[in-house]
Design an enzyme around this catalytic site. Structure first.
Site, PDB file in Angstrom:
ATOM      1  N   LYS A  83       0.884  -1.169   0.000  1.00 46.40           N
ATOM      2  CA  LYS A  83       0.000   0.000   0.000  1.00 46.40           C
ATOM      3  C   LYS A  83       0.919   1.215   0.000  1.00 46.40           C
ATOM      4  CE  LYS A  83      -1.944   2.983   1.926  1.00 46.40           C
ATOM      5  NZ  LYS A  83      -1.670   4.395   1.567  1.00 46.40           N
TER       6      LYS A  83
ATOM      7  N   GLU B 235       9.949   1.524  10.663  1.00 51.80           N
ATOM      8  CA  GLU B 235      10.946   2.595  10.504  1.00 51.80           C
ATOM      9  C   GLU B 235      10.187   3.905  10.559  1.00 51.80           C
ATOM     10  OE1 GLU B 235      13.063   1.568   6.932  1.00 51.80           O
ATOM     11  OE2 GLU B 235      13.906  -0.210   7.869  1.00 51.80           O
TER      12      GLU B 235
ATOM     13  N   CYS C 173      13.768  10.961   6.456  1.00 53.17           N
ATOM     14  CA  CYS C 173      13.682  10.585   7.863  1.00 53.17           C
ATOM     15  C   CYS C 173      15.019  10.726   8.579  1.00 53.17           C
ATOM     16  CB  CYS C 173      13.199   9.153   7.966  1.00 53.17           C
ATOM     17  SG  CYS C 173      14.248   8.010   7.056  1.00 53.17           S
TER      18      CYS C 173
ATOM     19  N   GLU D 102       9.518  16.626  14.953  1.00 55.08           N
ATOM     20  CA  GLU D 102       9.909  16.420  13.553  1.00 55.08           C
ATOM     21  C   GLU D 102       9.068  17.343  12.662  1.00 55.08           C
ATOM     22  OE1 GLU D 102       8.602  12.855  11.333  1.00 55.08           O
ATOM     23  OE2 GLU D 102      10.696  12.551  10.812  1.00 55.08           O
TER      24      GLU D 102
HETATM   25  N1  NAD Z   1      12.767   5.613   9.744  1.00 55.78           N
HETATM   26  C1  NAD Z   1      12.731   5.539   8.441  1.00 55.78           C
HETATM   27  O1  NAD Z   1      13.414   4.747   7.823  1.00 55.78           O
HETATM   28  C2  NAD Z   1      11.827   6.452   7.657  1.00 55.78           C
HETATM   29  C3  NAD Z   1      12.010   6.552   6.299  1.00 55.78           C
HETATM   30  C4  NAD Z   1      11.185   7.429   5.575  1.00 55.78           C
HETATM   31  C5  NAD Z   1      10.187   8.149   6.222  1.00 55.78           C
HETATM   32  N2  NAD Z   1      10.026   8.040   7.539  1.00 55.78           N
HETATM   33  C6  NAD Z   1       8.996   8.847   8.233  1.00 55.78           C
HETATM   34  O2  NAD Z   1       7.798   8.883   7.451  1.00 55.78           O
HETATM   35  C7  NAD Z   1       7.093  10.106   7.673  1.00 55.78           C
HETATM   36  C8  NAD Z   1       6.701  10.704   6.331  1.00 55.78           C
HETATM   37  O3  NAD Z   1       5.929   9.826   5.596  1.00 55.78           O
HETATM   38  P1  NAD Z   1       4.328   9.884   5.543  1.00 55.78           P
HETATM   39  O4  NAD Z   1       3.861  11.272   5.865  1.00 55.78           O
HETATM   40  O5  NAD Z   1       3.902   9.234   4.293  1.00 55.78           O
HETATM   41  O6  NAD Z   1       3.920   8.965   6.760  1.00 55.78           O
HETATM   42  P2  NAD Z   1       2.457   8.506   7.186  1.00 55.78           P
HETATM   43  O7  NAD Z   1       2.638   7.778   8.471  1.00 55.78           O
HETATM   44  O8  NAD Z   1       1.487   9.627   7.132  1.00 55.78           O
HETATM   45  O9  NAD Z   1       1.998   7.517   6.027  1.00 55.78           O
HETATM   46  C9  NAD Z   1       2.743   6.382   5.696  1.00 55.78           C
HETATM   47  C10 NAD Z   1       1.834   5.343   5.115  1.00 55.78           C
HETATM   48  O10 NAD Z   1       0.932   4.862   6.103  1.00 55.78           O
HETATM   49  C11 NAD Z   1      -0.395   4.852   5.603  1.00 55.78           C
HETATM   50  N3  NAD Z   1      -1.292   4.961   6.749  1.00 55.78           N
HETATM   51  C12 NAD Z   1      -1.663   6.075   7.422  1.00 55.78           C
HETATM   52  N4  NAD Z   1      -2.492   5.760   8.432  1.00 55.78           N
HETATM   53  C13 NAD Z   1      -2.647   4.407   8.428  1.00 55.78           C
HETATM   54  C14 NAD Z   1      -3.373   3.480   9.230  1.00 55.78           C
HETATM   55  N5  NAD Z   1      -4.096   3.863  10.273  1.00 55.78           N
HETATM   56  N6  NAD Z   1      -3.285   2.164   8.920  1.00 55.78           N
HETATM   57  C15 NAD Z   1      -2.532   1.742   7.884  1.00 55.78           C
HETATM   58  N7  NAD Z   1      -1.839   2.581   7.080  1.00 55.78           N
HETATM   59  C16 NAD Z   1      -1.883   3.899   7.352  1.00 55.78           C
HETATM   60  C17 NAD Z   1      -0.397   5.994   4.626  1.00 55.78           C
HETATM   61  O11 NAD Z   1      -1.471   5.901   3.730  1.00 55.78           O
HETATM   62  C18 NAD Z   1       0.965   5.821   3.964  1.00 55.78           C
HETATM   63  O12 NAD Z   1       0.946   4.810   2.975  1.00 55.78           O
HETATM   64  C19 NAD Z   1       8.047  10.948   8.482  1.00 55.78           C
HETATM   65  O13 NAD Z   1       7.669  10.913   9.837  1.00 55.78           O
HETATM   66  C20 NAD Z   1       9.393  10.264   8.308  1.00 55.78           C
HETATM   67  O14 NAD Z   1      10.323  10.490   9.326  1.00 55.78           O
HETATM   68  C21 NAD Z   1      10.818   7.188   8.282  1.00 55.78           C
HETATM   69  O1  2VS Z   2      13.686   9.098   4.106  1.00 53.74           O
HETATM   70  C1  2VS Z   2      14.246   8.170   4.592  1.00 53.74           C
HETATM   71  C2  2VS Z   2      15.233   7.433   3.941  1.00 53.74           C
HETATM   72  C3  2VS Z   2      15.486   6.230   4.422  1.00 53.74           C
HETATM   73  C4  2VS Z   2      16.446   5.425   3.840  1.00 53.74           C
HETATM   74  C5  2VS Z   2      16.412   4.088   3.904  1.00 53.74           C
HETATM   75  O2  2VS Z   2      15.408   3.406   4.421  1.00 53.74           O
HETATM   76  C6  2VS Z   2      17.507   3.324   3.378  1.00 53.74           C
HETATM   77  O3  2VS Z   2      18.514   3.893   2.958  1.00 53.74           O
HETATM   78  O4  2VS Z   2      17.376   2.104   3.402  1.00 53.74           O
END
Ligand code: NAD
Ligand code: 2VS
Length: 488
Positions: free
Chosen positions: A178, A254, A288, A392
């Site tokens: 998804k 993550e 992230c 964040e």
């Molecule tokens: N740690 C890491 O490796 C990493 C990497 C990239 C992004 N991020 C984090 O992701 C965030 C940005 O991405 P975003 O705004 O798309 O995140 P988000 O949590 O809003 O959405 C991520 C996904 O989850 C889905 N989703 C939302 N609510 C849900 C629910 N209740 N049940 C199931 N699925 C659901 C969304 O449709 C989307 O596909 C930032 O906080 C960033 O730090 C972390």
């Molecule tokens: O925005 C976040 C980027 C994350 C990177 C990875 O998950 C990766 O390098 O595997």
């Protein structure tokens, strides 16, 4: 107008409800695609297709053959690089440089590395003495976990989605993906390439939609899903964990970060600026692992602030079709609202605005006026308990704080609910080792940022995640282990 359908059981299908939603270009604010929204019946079909594939040719395929197919898939992604790039930059507004050098090649590498690793990884063996003297042999066997639900975000859609799908498939699982509602294109396109190289139908399925009360929630609640791997916001992780608790499904998360960079006075200043420019502003700060808090040792504070300001002011804003653009828009109007609310809060709280702080002033008639651009922004002067320093923001912005001692900066850098990454700039390797070990973060870079060896453990501590993926660590989540104890 492009239409993104669902990809279920090896074919593109319209949502059974007929429902679609609009995908808006971050660069222009205009609609660029209709996306089919999967509801319960489509999610069911996708999970059933994934379950059936586990029992079909995919489930029976020898590991070496499965891994060879995934190597072919990686080659096919490379061959279609231009198509993936185009799809990704139109959905995200990313600069072509970021998509070309980082995202799309990592998509291919995410299949290659795990296919190679699986081919070359065995399990533990322990011989055991028994009272009768004949002994016993303990063999560790790996089985796929089953159907993996992959929920991925919009900030690096292809990289982050394949980072989950690569190991899941290499371990013999099937997936229902998804992707974020903001970035449906590359996951959809990958279906075509899966078919092209002969990955059996039902192994890779894509459903589109939103989180709550839509495809995301329906997928994570589905009892046919055996494990959920999620990248996204910490709060969403909490919601998904509750959904996964029913039926005790395993999770790998993550999540967010509020990552510090520490610049010591002995740092190579050119390197420190180059690294920090990337860690703050790459992908418009929507990474992230990105830096939103910088701590600079007092003797070099003024120099660092003025050089980072010059770097930020030299960035060229534009969408992927603007030649020479070095920073793109934010993903959506909604996300821009969020980032701008922090810009306002910083001003209200009395931050010193070194540069930026608002919306760029483009000439009348410039297409960028319709896009979701904000100014790259640097603040100083806020206390450590300010929301600007603690929460964040996920935008092209950072707060810079001076420090006087190693103990002081370690205390400030680690005083956070997050624990994803940290960056240390110093020429003193003993110090790098000493300070790096105290960072309470999953990844610490010294004199670099986002330098990724895919064999290493990747993930965060505290509110930044659960579990580690990468190299053999991915086996922990994507396989079930059986200890076979044979009495000899
Ligand atoms: N740690 C890491 O490796 C990493 C990497 C990239 C992004 N991020 C984090 O992701 C965030 C940005 O991405 P975003 O705004 O798309 O995140 P988000 O949590 O809003 O959405 C991520 C996904 O989850 C889905 N989703 C939302 N609510 C849900 C629910 N209740 N049940 C199931 N699925 C659901 C969304 O449709 C989307 O596909 C930032 O906080 C960033 O730090 C972390
Ligand atoms: O925005 C976040 C980027 C994350 C990177 C990875 O998950 C990766 O390098 O595997």
């Amino acid at each position: 107008m492009t239409t993104h359908k669902l990809f279920i059981d090896g074919e593109y299908r319209a949502a059974q409800s007929g429902k679609t939603f609009d995908k808006i270009s971050p660069s222009t604010g205009e609609k660029i695609a209709d996306v089919h929204e999967a509801l319960a019946e489509d999610v069911n079909d996708a999970v059933e297709a994934a379950q059936a594939a586990l029992k079909g040719p995919w489930g029976k395929m020898p590991k070496a053959q499965r891994c060879d197919l995934l190597m072919k898939l990686a080659d096919a992604i490379d061959a279609r690089k231009a198509d993936f790039m185009e799809a990704e930059v139109q959905d995200t507004g990313h600069t072509r440089g970021f998509a070309e050098k980082v995202e799309i090649p990592r998509g291919a590498a995410n299949f290659r590395i795990f296919a190679e690793m699986l081919k070359n990884t065995g399990g533990e063996y322990f011989h055991m003495d028994t009272p009768d003297g004949t002994g016993a042999a303990n063999l560790e066997l790996h089985r796929p976990k089953g159907v993996i639900g992959v929920i991925s975000p919009w900030n690096a859609p292809f990289l982050l989605m394949t980072w989950k799908v690569g190991p899941a498939l290499a371990c013999g699982n099937t997936v229902v993906v998804k992707p974020s509602e903001e970035s449906p294109a590359t996951a959809t396109l990958l279906g075509e390439v899966m078919n092209e190289v002969g990955i059996p139908k039902g192994v890779y399925n894509v459903i589109h939609g939103f989180g709550p009360e839509s495809a995301g929630e329906l997928l994570t609640q589905h009892p046919g899903v055996n494990g959920i791997t999620f990248t996204g916001e910490t709060r969403t992780g909490e919601a998904i964990m509750k959904q996964a608790a029913v039926g005790l499904r395993d999770v790998s998360f993550e999540l967010g970060g509020k990552n510090p960079a520490i610049v010591f006075a002995d740092a190579d200043m050119d390197k420190a600026i180059e690294v920090t420019m990337r860690s703050c502003f790459a992908n418009t700060g929507q990474v992230c692992l990105g830096t939103e808090r910088i701590y600079v040792e007092r003797p070099v504070f003024e120099e660092f602030v003025s050089r980072l300001k010059a770097g930020a002011e030299a960035l060229i804003q534009g969408g992927p079709d603007t030649d020479g653009a070095t920073i793109g828009p934010l993903i959506s109007a909604e996300h821009r609202e969020k980032v701008l609310s922090y810009y306002k809060k910083a001003a209200d709280l009395g931050a010193q605005i070194i540069t930026g702080g608002g919306v760029p002033d483009f000439p009348d008639g410039d297409y960028r006026n319709g896009g979701f651009f904000v100014e790259p922004t640097i603040w100083t002067g806020l206390p450590e308990d300010s929301p600007i320093v603690r929460e964040e923001i996920f935008g092209p912005c950072c707060h810079i704080q001076p420090f006087d001692s190693e103990d002081e900066v370690i205390a400030m850098a680690t005083d956070t609910n997050y624990g994803l990454s940290a960056t240390i700039l110093t020429e003193n390797l003993s110090r790098a080792h000493r300070v790096g070990g105290q960072m309470e973060a999953g990844l610490v870079w010294v004199n670099s940022w986002f330098l990724r060896d895919l064999r290493t453990a990747f993930g965060g501590s505290k509110s930044s995640g659960i579990g580690r993926e990468g190299g053999v660590h991915s086996l922990e989540f994507y396989t079930e282990r059986t200890n076979l104890c044979i009495k000899l």
